[in-house]
Design an enzyme around this catalytic site. Structure first.
Site, PDB file in Angstrom:
ATOM      1  N   ARG A 270      -6.833  12.659   0.812  1.00 55.17           N
ATOM      2  CA  ARG A 270      -5.686  13.109   1.430  1.00 55.17           C
ATOM      3  C   ARG A 270      -4.307  12.393   1.245  1.00 55.17           C
ATOM      4  O   ARG A 270      -3.341  12.577   1.720  1.00 55.17           O
ATOM      5  CB  ARG A 270      -6.017  12.854   3.204  1.00 55.17           C
ATOM      6  CG  ARG A 270      -6.230  11.466   3.449  1.00 55.17           C
ATOM      7  CD  ARG A 270      -6.278  11.088   4.818  1.00 55.17           C
ATOM      8  NE  ARG A 270      -7.745  11.429   5.364  1.00 55.17           N
ATOM      9  CZ  ARG A 270      -8.165  11.037   6.430  1.00 55.17           C
ATOM     10  NH1 ARG A 270      -7.532   9.971   7.278  1.00 55.17           N
ATOM     11  NH2 ARG A 270      -9.557  11.209   6.808  1.00 55.17           N
ATOM     12  N   HIS A 271      -4.481  10.957   0.633  1.00 58.49           N
ATOM     13  CA  HIS A 271      -3.328  10.458   0.112  1.00 58.49           C
ATOM     14  C   HIS A 271      -3.232  10.544  -1.224  1.00 58.49           C
ATOM     15  O   HIS A 271      -2.881  11.336  -2.105  1.00 58.49           O
ATOM     16  CB  HIS A 271      -2.767   9.288   0.935  1.00 58.49           C
ATOM     17  CG  HIS A 271      -3.791   8.655   1.541  1.00 58.49           C
ATOM     18  ND1 HIS A 271      -4.925   8.055   1.074  1.00 58.49           N
ATOM     19  CD2 HIS A 271      -4.109   8.160   2.726  1.00 58.49           C
ATOM     20  CE1 HIS A 271      -5.589   7.065   1.971  1.00 58.49           C
ATOM     21  NE2 HIS A 271      -5.176   7.520   3.051  1.00 58.49           N
TER      22      HIS A 271
ATOM     23  N   HIS B 281      -3.817  -4.313   7.659  1.00 57.01           N
ATOM     24  CA  HIS B 281      -3.966  -3.224   8.313  1.00 57.01           C
ATOM     25  C   HIS B 281      -3.192  -3.160   9.808  1.00 57.01           C
ATOM     26  O   HIS B 281      -3.505  -3.867  10.683  1.00 57.01           O
ATOM     27  CB  HIS B 281      -5.578  -2.911   9.027  1.00 57.01           C
ATOM     28  CG  HIS B 281      -5.526  -1.270   9.044  1.00 57.01           C
ATOM     29  ND1 HIS B 281      -5.091  -0.793  10.394  1.00 57.01           N
ATOM     30  CD2 HIS B 281      -6.145  -0.172   8.352  1.00 57.01           C
ATOM     31  CE1 HIS B 281      -5.465   0.409  10.206  1.00 57.01           C
ATOM     32  NE2 HIS B 281      -6.142   0.804   8.981  1.00 57.01           N
ATOM     33  N   GLY B 282      -2.102  -2.266   9.728  1.00 57.02           N
ATOM     34  CA  GLY B 282      -1.321  -2.104  10.857  1.00 57.02           C
ATOM     35  C   GLY B 282      -0.047  -3.475  11.058  1.00 57.02           C
ATOM     36  O   GLY B 282       0.665  -3.221  12.192  1.00 57.02           O
TER      37      GLY B 282
ATOM     38  N   HIS C 110       0.928   6.064   1.955  1.00 54.34           N
ATOM     39  CA  HIS C 110       1.560   6.966   2.762  1.00 54.34           C
ATOM     40  C   HIS C 110       2.891   7.640   2.027  1.00 54.34           C
ATOM     41  O   HIS C 110       3.302   8.614   2.816  1.00 54.34           O
ATOM     42  CB  HIS C 110       1.687   6.538   4.056  1.00 54.34           C
ATOM     43  CG  HIS C 110       0.437   6.124   4.931  1.00 54.34           C
ATOM     44  ND1 HIS C 110      -0.078   7.332   5.256  1.00 54.34           N
ATOM     45  CD2 HIS C 110      -0.181   5.309   5.318  1.00 54.34           C
ATOM     46  CE1 HIS C 110      -1.313   6.724   5.683  1.00 54.34           C
ATOM     47  NE2 HIS C 110      -1.196   5.418   5.755  1.00 54.34           N
TER      48      HIS C 110
ATOM     49  N   ARG D  23      -9.397   8.222  -1.049  1.00 56.80           N
ATOM     50  CA  ARG D  23     -10.350   8.563  -0.175  1.00 56.80           C
ATOM     51  C   ARG D  23     -11.151   9.903  -0.717  1.00 56.80           C
ATOM     52  O   ARG D  23     -10.794  10.716  -1.566  1.00 56.80           O
ATOM     53  CB  ARG D  23      -9.995   9.163   1.233  1.00 56.80           C
ATOM     54  CG  ARG D  23      -9.336   8.135   2.000  1.00 56.80           C
ATOM     55  CD  ARG D  23      -8.895   8.612   3.301  1.00 56.80           C
ATOM     56  NE  ARG D  23      -8.647   7.446   4.185  1.00 56.80           N
ATOM     57  CZ  ARG D  23      -9.616   7.200   5.113  1.00 56.80           C
ATOM     58  NH1 ARG D  23     -10.613   7.872   5.298  1.00 56.80           N
ATOM     59  NH2 ARG D  23      -9.365   6.259   6.097  1.00 56.80           N
TER      60      ARG D  23
ATOM     61  N   ASN E 235       1.007  -1.139  -0.174  1.00 51.16           N
ATOM     62  CA  ASN E 235      -0.153  -0.001   0.176  1.00 51.16           C
ATOM     63  C   ASN E 235       0.819   1.232  -0.073  1.00 51.16           C
ATOM     64  O   ASN E 235       1.744   1.431   0.860  1.00 51.16           O
ATOM     65  CB  ASN E 235      -0.978   0.217   1.404  1.00 51.16           C
ATOM     66  CG  ASN E 235      -1.667   1.070   1.320  1.00 51.16           C
ATOM     67  OD1 ASN E 235      -1.649   2.161   1.153  1.00 51.16           O
ATOM     68  ND2 ASN E 235      -3.104   0.885   1.544  1.00 51.16           N
TER      69      ASN E 235
ATOM     70  N   HIS F 139      -5.731   3.656  -1.739  1.00 51.07           N
ATOM     71  CA  HIS F 139      -6.923   3.973  -1.011  1.00 51.07           C
ATOM     72  C   HIS F 139      -7.305   5.449  -1.601  1.00 51.07           C
ATOM     73  O   HIS F 139      -6.628   6.294  -1.140  1.00 51.07           O
ATOM     74  CB  HIS F 139      -6.923   3.940   0.624  1.00 51.07           C
ATOM     75  CG  HIS F 139      -8.347   4.085   0.906  1.00 51.07           C
ATOM     76  ND1 HIS F 139      -8.485   4.112   2.208  1.00 51.07           N
ATOM     77  CD2 HIS F 139      -9.572   4.488   0.511  1.00 51.07           C
ATOM     78  CE1 HIS F 139      -9.879   4.473   2.657  1.00 51.07           C
ATOM     79  NE2 HIS F 139     -10.542   4.693   1.572  1.00 51.07           N
TER      80      HIS F 139
ATOM     81  N   GLU G  57     -11.367  -9.380   3.029  1.00 52.25           N
ATOM     82  CA  GLU G  57     -10.040  -8.802   3.555  1.00 52.25           C
ATOM     83  C   GLU G  57     -10.198  -8.898   5.090  1.00 52.25           C
ATOM     84  O   GLU G  57     -11.305  -7.887   5.482  1.00 52.25           O
ATOM     85  CB  GLU G  57      -9.394  -7.719   2.865  1.00 52.25           C
ATOM     86  CG  GLU G  57      -8.054  -7.240   3.841  1.00 52.25           C
ATOM     87  CD  GLU G  57      -7.194  -6.218   3.096  1.00 52.25           C
ATOM     88  OE1 GLU G  57      -7.211  -6.131   1.641  1.00 52.25           O
ATOM     89  OE2 GLU G  57      -6.732  -5.477   3.563  1.00 52.25           O
TER      90      GLU G  57
ATOM     91  N   GLU H 149      -8.592   0.615  -3.104  1.00 54.32           N
ATOM     92  CA  GLU H 149      -9.470   0.430  -1.810  1.00 54.32           C
ATOM     93  C   GLU H 149     -10.623   1.712  -1.923  1.00 54.32           C
ATOM     94  O   GLU H 149      -9.945   3.043  -2.508  1.00 54.32           O
ATOM     95  CB  GLU H 149      -8.630   0.863  -0.581  1.00 54.32           C
ATOM     96  CG  GLU H 149      -7.812  -0.458  -0.278  1.00 54.32           C
ATOM     97  CD  GLU H 149      -6.906  -0.239   1.093  1.00 54.32           C
ATOM     98  OE1 GLU H 149      -7.300   0.818   1.681  1.00 54.32           O
ATOM     99  OE2 GLU H 149      -6.231  -1.050   1.163  1.00 54.32           O
TER     100      GLU H 149
ATOM    101  N   THR I 191      -8.531   3.608   8.546  1.00 55.36           N
ATOM    102  CA  THR I 191      -9.706   2.810   8.459  1.00 55.36           C
ATOM    103  C   THR I 191     -10.062   2.115   9.653  1.00 55.36           C
ATOM    104  O   THR I 191      -9.114   1.165  10.287  1.00 55.36           O
ATOM    105  CB  THR I 191      -9.888   2.098   7.358  1.00 55.36           C
ATOM    106  OG1 THR I 191      -9.405   2.486   6.006  1.00 55.36           O
ATOM    107  CG2 THR I 191     -11.013   1.150   6.927  1.00 55.36           C
TER     108      THR I 191
HETATM  109  N1  PXP Z   1      -6.156  -3.113   3.838  1.00 52.90           N
HETATM  110  C1  PXP Z   1      -6.979  -2.102   4.066  1.00 52.90           C
HETATM  111  C2  PXP Z   1      -8.327  -2.295   3.185  1.00 52.90           C
HETATM  112  C3  PXP Z   1      -6.857  -1.044   4.434  1.00 52.90           C
HETATM  113  O1  PXP Z   1      -7.694   0.015   4.502  1.00 52.90           O
HETATM  114  C4  PXP Z   1      -5.207  -0.509   4.692  1.00 52.90           C
HETATM  115  C5  PXP Z   1      -5.112   0.758   5.180  1.00 52.90           C
HETATM  116  O2  PXP Z   1      -5.388   1.647   3.990  1.00 52.90           O
HETATM  117  C6  PXP Z   1      -4.446  -1.590   4.763  1.00 52.90           C
HETATM  118  C7  PXP Z   1      -4.900  -2.884   4.250  1.00 52.90           C
HETATM  119  C8  PXP Z   1      -2.821  -1.259   4.878  1.00 52.90           C
HETATM  120  O3  PXP Z   1      -2.833  -0.846   6.357  1.00 52.90           O
HETATM  121  P1  PXP Z   1      -1.513  -0.221   6.968  1.00 52.90           P
HETATM  122  O4  PXP Z   1      -1.014   1.204   6.006  1.00 52.90           O
HETATM  123  O5  PXP Z   1      -1.917  -0.150   8.349  1.00 52.90           O
HETATM  124  O6  PXP Z   1      -0.508  -1.429   6.734  1.00 52.90           O
END
Ligand code: PXP
Length: 245
Positions: free
Chosen positions: A52-53, A193-194, A13, A48, A10, A46, A154, A73, A104
């Site tokens: 923002r990104h 995520h995370g 950022h 949005r 992803n 993503h 997911e 996304e 998210t």
């Molecule tokens: N999967 C989904 C559906 C997400 O919304 C995100 C964050 O945009 C991620 C994965 C990746 O999360 P992270 O940036 O925390 O690794």
């Protein structure tokens, strides 16, 4: 033999840092090309509502300039549906979106929003876009995703990543149970995520998860070791955990 585990990188950022100054640097599309060279299996971004990104022009360029499949996304809104249908990315992951959230925060309430989501899933699927639904690891959400006709879910790993000790073990069990149930009802299962080096292993070891989408941690690590090295280390952590599964 264990199933292969794909890594979607992803790049949101990279765009966040670019947007902080308004100019073209750093370029998220360059990051996507670098991720491809470093062995990523896909790119996730993503778009949005507030841009923002990633921005619209980034999606144009990701589609035109990067050979890897794009997982877009998006919130289930008319605006995003039109954009996705125009670009027809490899995949679209429907996520909940709140204007005030930093990231998210939880999964999509597929069960509660069934009527609203059904047309989005149908129209994307009819356009050849592989639809996934970003959900919390709960059987009711998996059942609703299946009933909607989405081929992929997911699982949101945020609660697992934030928990510690016994609570983290319970969150991991929830993910493993949900991933096994996804396979049992015929859904392809992704997660994300995370995730970071320190918590990716147990998730990568869940045998019915076939793709992880990781962004924020990799982009942060890239500041210190370069994006290619960060991706390579993440891949090897995933591979080692998978081999032991
Ligand atoms: N999967 C989904 C559906 C997400 O919304 C995100 C964050 O945009 C991620 C994965 C990746 O999360 P992270 O940036 O925390 O690794």
């Amino acid at each position: 033999m264990s199933r292969p585990l794909r890594l979607g990188v992803n790049i949101d950022h990279v765009a966040t840092v670019r947007n902080a100054r308004g100019g073209p640097h750093p370029d998220p599309v360059r990051a996507a090309r670098l991720a491809a060279e470093a062995g990523a299996d896909g790119i996730t971004a993503h778009l949005r509502e507030d841009r923002r990104h990633i921005r619209d022009g980034d999606i144009d360029r990701l589609m035109a300039e990067v050979a890897l499949p794009l997982n877009l996304e998006m919130a289930a809104t008319e605006e995003m549906l039109a954009i996705a249908l125009r670009h027809r990315p490899h995949a679209a992951c429907l996520v909940p979106e709140k204007r005030t959230e930093v990231t998210t925060e939880g999964g999509l309430d597929v069960a509660g929003q069934y009527k609203h989501l059904v047309r989005h899933v149908e129209e994307l699927g009819a356009a050849g876009v592989r639809v996934s639904l970003f959900i919390d690891p709960e059987a009711a959400q998996l059942d609703a995703a299946k009933a909607l006709g989405a081929p992929v879910v997911e699982l949101h790993t945020g609660a697992y990543c934030e928990a510690r000790g016994e609570e983290q073990r319970r969150e991991l069990e929830r993910l493993a149970r949900a991933a096994a149930y996804a396979e049992a009802i015929g859904l392809e299962c992704h997660a994300g995520h995370g995730l970071s080096y320190s918590d990716v292993g147990p998730v990568a070891a869940i045998p019915t998860i076939v793709e992880l989408n990781i962004g924020h941690f990799l982009v942060g690590e890239a500041v210190f070791v370069g994006l290619g090295n960060a991706i390579a280390r993440m891949r090897s952590a995933m591979k080692a955990a998978r081999a032991q599964a």
